[in-house]
Design a protein around this motif. Structure first.
Motif, PDB file in Angstrom:
ATOM      1  N   ASP A 197      -6.776  -1.596  -0.202  1.00 25.60           N
ATOM      2  CA  ASP A 197      -7.239  -0.433   0.546  1.00 25.60           C
ATOM      3  C   ASP A 197      -8.736  -0.589   0.848  1.00 25.60           C
ATOM      4  O   ASP A 197      -9.550  -0.738  -0.067  1.00 25.60           O
ATOM      5  CB  ASP A 197      -6.981   0.829  -0.282  1.00 25.60           C
TER       6      ASP A 197
ATOM      7  N   MET B 200       0.809   4.073  -2.927  1.00 25.22           N
ATOM      8  CA  MET B 200       0.515   5.487  -2.692  1.00 25.22           C
ATOM      9  C   MET B 200       1.626   6.370  -3.248  1.00 25.22           C
ATOM     10  O   MET B 200       1.371   7.447  -3.792  1.00 25.22           O
ATOM     11  CB  MET B 200       0.343   5.755  -1.194  1.00 25.22           C
TER      12      MET B 200
ATOM     13  N   TRP C 245       0.828  -1.199   0.000  1.00 25.40           N
ATOM     14  CA  TRP C 245       0.000   0.000   0.000  1.00 25.40           C
ATOM     15  C   TRP C 245       0.867   1.255   0.000  1.00 25.40           C
ATOM     16  O   TRP C 245       0.601   2.208  -0.744  1.00 25.40           O
ATOM     17  CB  TRP C 245      -0.927  -0.005   1.218  1.00 25.40           C
TER      18      TRP C 245
END
Length: 221
Positions: free
Chosen positions: A165, A149, A145
């Motif tokens: 997510d 990002m 994650w």
């Protein structure tokens, strides 16, 4: 206001097209404007790990303190270079508000930059998404994650779907009026037709999670 121009894959999904007509164009580009302080992958990862599991205000404060230890000694400047960071002792880093686990992760990122695991911005632009994610997630404290990002918000990659997510999962569920959230694997399969625009799709899923009613109750299938 005229409706936003959409890729055909968005128009073909009636629920998504209706939602987009309601809230307007994607504003992801406004949120991914180049930031000289953190656009470099190394600086971006340092900021991401520093802010993990913290409120935005606390994360900015701690990152700012760390940046005062950098070459410009400025909270709005870049974080310490790898060479500088690796010379800082635990006490100095803890004074910034960093935990022992985060200190270990920051040192791993710094060493990873020196070892070539964390690429320069120029090198990163030459790497495909999955290769870059796989390489970065070998580092302590950098999960998928976090890498996604960075690719989405700092490298401005257009086809990132952070399927793990919960906000993306829940937003997709609400958009499609499904009784259960999909697993990451199932969500990737269900949204494959939106490639190469899945960063935009993720943004709309986040918006749907905030704007659409939550019923029916959600569980992961």
């Amino acid at each position: 206001m005229s409706p936003p121009t959409l890729p055909a894959c968005f128009e073909q999904d009636r629920a998504l097209a209706a939602f987009i007509a309601q809230i307007g164009p994607c504003r992801l580009a406004e949120q991914t404007r180049p930031d000289p302080q953190t656009q470099d992958p190394y600086a971006s990862l340092i900021k991401a790990v520093t802010g993990q599991q913290l409120h935005n205000t606390a994360a900015r404060t701690i990152f700012g303190r760390l940046c005062t230890l950098g070459p410009q000694r400025d909270k709005n400047g870049p974080p310490p270079t790898p060479e500088i960071l690796l010379t800082l002792d635990d006490a100095t880093l803890r004074q910034c508000g960093l935990s022992g686990a985060k200190i270990a992760s920051l040192r791993a990122i710094a060493q990873g930059r020196l070892d070539g695991i964390v690429p320069s911005l120029t090198e990163a632009h030459k790497m495909d998404d999955e290769t870059l994610i796989t390489q970065l997630t070998t580092l302590r404290g950098v999960g998928r994650w976090t890498a996604e990002m960075m690719l989405m918000f700092h490298l401005r990659r257009p086809d990132i779907l952070p399927a793990g997510d919960l906000g993306v999962q829940e937003g997709w569920r609400r958009l499609q009026r499904q009784p259960k959230r999909l697993t990451p694997k199932a969500l990737k399969a269900a949204t494959l037709a939106f490639s190469p625009h899945r960063s935009t799709l993720a943004w709309y899923c986040w918006q749907a999670k905030e704007r659409l009613p939550p019923s029916p109750s959600a569980t992961i299938s």
